[in-house]
Design a protein around this motif. Structure first.
Motif, PDB file in Angstrom:
ATOM      1  N   CYS A 205       0.829  -1.201   0.000  1.00 38.28           N
ATOM      2  CA  CYS A 205       0.000   0.000   0.000  1.00 38.28           C
ATOM      3  C   CYS A 205       0.868   1.256   0.000  1.00 38.28           C
ATOM      4  O   CYS A 205       0.588   2.219  -0.720  1.00 38.28           O
ATOM      5  N   TRP A 265      -4.188  -3.923  -2.222  1.00 34.66           N
ATOM      6  CA  TRP A 265      -3.588  -2.934  -1.335  1.00 34.66           C
ATOM      7  C   TRP A 265      -2.685  -1.965  -2.083  1.00 34.66           C
ATOM      8  O   TRP A 265      -2.591  -0.785  -1.704  1.00 34.66           O
ATOM      9  N   CYS A 278      -3.647   2.870   4.701  1.00 34.57           N
ATOM     10  CA  CYS A 278      -2.844   1.649   4.596  1.00 34.57           C
ATOM     11  C   CYS A 278      -2.742   0.878   5.903  1.00 34.57           C
ATOM     12  O   CYS A 278      -1.811   0.075   6.084  1.00 34.57           O
ATOM     13  N   THR A 280      -3.323  -1.893   7.426  1.00 32.33           N
ATOM     14  CA  THR A 280      -3.722  -3.284   7.226  1.00 32.33           C
ATOM     15  C   THR A 280      -3.875  -4.030   8.547  1.00 32.33           C
ATOM     16  O   THR A 280      -4.554  -5.053   8.606  1.00 32.33           O
TER      17      THR A 280
END
Length: 286
Positions: A205, A265, A278, A280
């Protein structure tokens, strides 16, 4: 990709003169995939297995010499340009948050290299070492990408560099330290929902974030460039690599995420350019 528009970084170090090798030969990308899969399935550290292979050949890794990178080499100039642009992107983004970005070094090597994270063969591919905050790259990896996965093109290669720089951003943000602490606590690291996968997808990302801002500055992408990067992300997904190497997919051994997740992503970062998107580690759906 019109990469020559980018500012060339002074932080590229050429250590190819005396890089350590493995018995004068090298594992192919297919070979390292097999080693990694075997290591994960057996509970062993793949890097230790590669180190044992080096010792079995009777040739110990040597300490590489360093020299200023030769900007007359087109490949070196490309790396300098991409690294320089990641520096410009992350300096600006960190400044917006009241922080100061610290540039990483990018070390070019051949055959094998010693880092603060230990010895690594070229077969392991590009990597980032949080111990010395340096990115390590054997340029022949790009040839392997083209031969094994039919993934070629400047932007696909730039994605690889930006992904490793993404790991440096994680170190500066404290993510790497949190990962180490989690490992010591016995948290789930491998697997399709493990912390390693989340860490790698965040780096994807962040690579997309860089690509967004670089395109805003330079408008340097040409037709097909984005597809190249997405193809690269797809080609190195855990499910794709496992199916190629052993004919089946083992989600419990995932460390980087599936092809679809890596593409998703990267797109997340590329579509908005916002690092906050971003996260995650908090995402319920990878």
């Amino acid at each position: 990709m019109r990469w020559k528009k980018g500012r060339r970084s002074d932080n590229v170090v050429d250590a190819r003169g005396r890089s350590g090798g493995i018995g004068g030969g090298r594992l192919s990308l297919a070979g390292v995939v097999i080693v990694v899969v075997i290591g994960l399935l057996s509970g062993q550290d793949p890097m230790q297995i590669l180190g044992q292979l080096a010792n079995q050949t009777g040739q110990a890794p040597t300490q590489q010499s360093s020299a200023p990178a030769n900007a007359d080499d087109p490949q070196v100039a490309f790396v300098q340009s991409i690294l320089g642009d990641t520096e410009d992107t992350w300096r600006a983004l960190f400044q917006q948050s009241g922080e100061q970005y610290q540039d990483p070094k990018l070390v070019l090597f051949r055959g094998g290299v010693n880092s603060a994270c230990g010895f690594a063969s070229s077969a392991a591919g590009p990597f980032y070492c949080p111990g010395d905050r340096q990115v390590y790259l054997d340029l022949q990896f790009f040839d392997e990408m083209a031969k094994r996965f039919s993934v070629a093109g400047d932007f696909a290669q730039a994605y690889v560099i930006a992904h490793e720089v993404g790991h440096h951003v994680q170190t500066l943000l404290g993510v790497s330290q949190q990962m180490q602490s989690a490992r010591q606590r016995g948290a789930k690291m491998e697997g399709d929902n493990g912390l390693l996968v989340r860490q790698e997808l965040q780096a994807d990302c962040f690579a997309g974030v860089w690509a967004y801002h670089a395109q805003q500055r330079h408008e340097w992408l040409e037709e097909g460039d984005l597809e190249q990067a997405l193809k690269a992300a797809n080609a190195i997904g855990d499910d794709h690599l496992q199916k190629q190497s052993q004919g089946r997919v083992v989600p419990d051994a995932f460390t980087h995420g599936t092809s679809a997740q890596r593409v998703r992503w990267f797109r997340t970062g590329f579509e908005n350019g916002e690092p906050a998107r971003c996260d995650t580690f908090q995402a319920s759906r990878l």
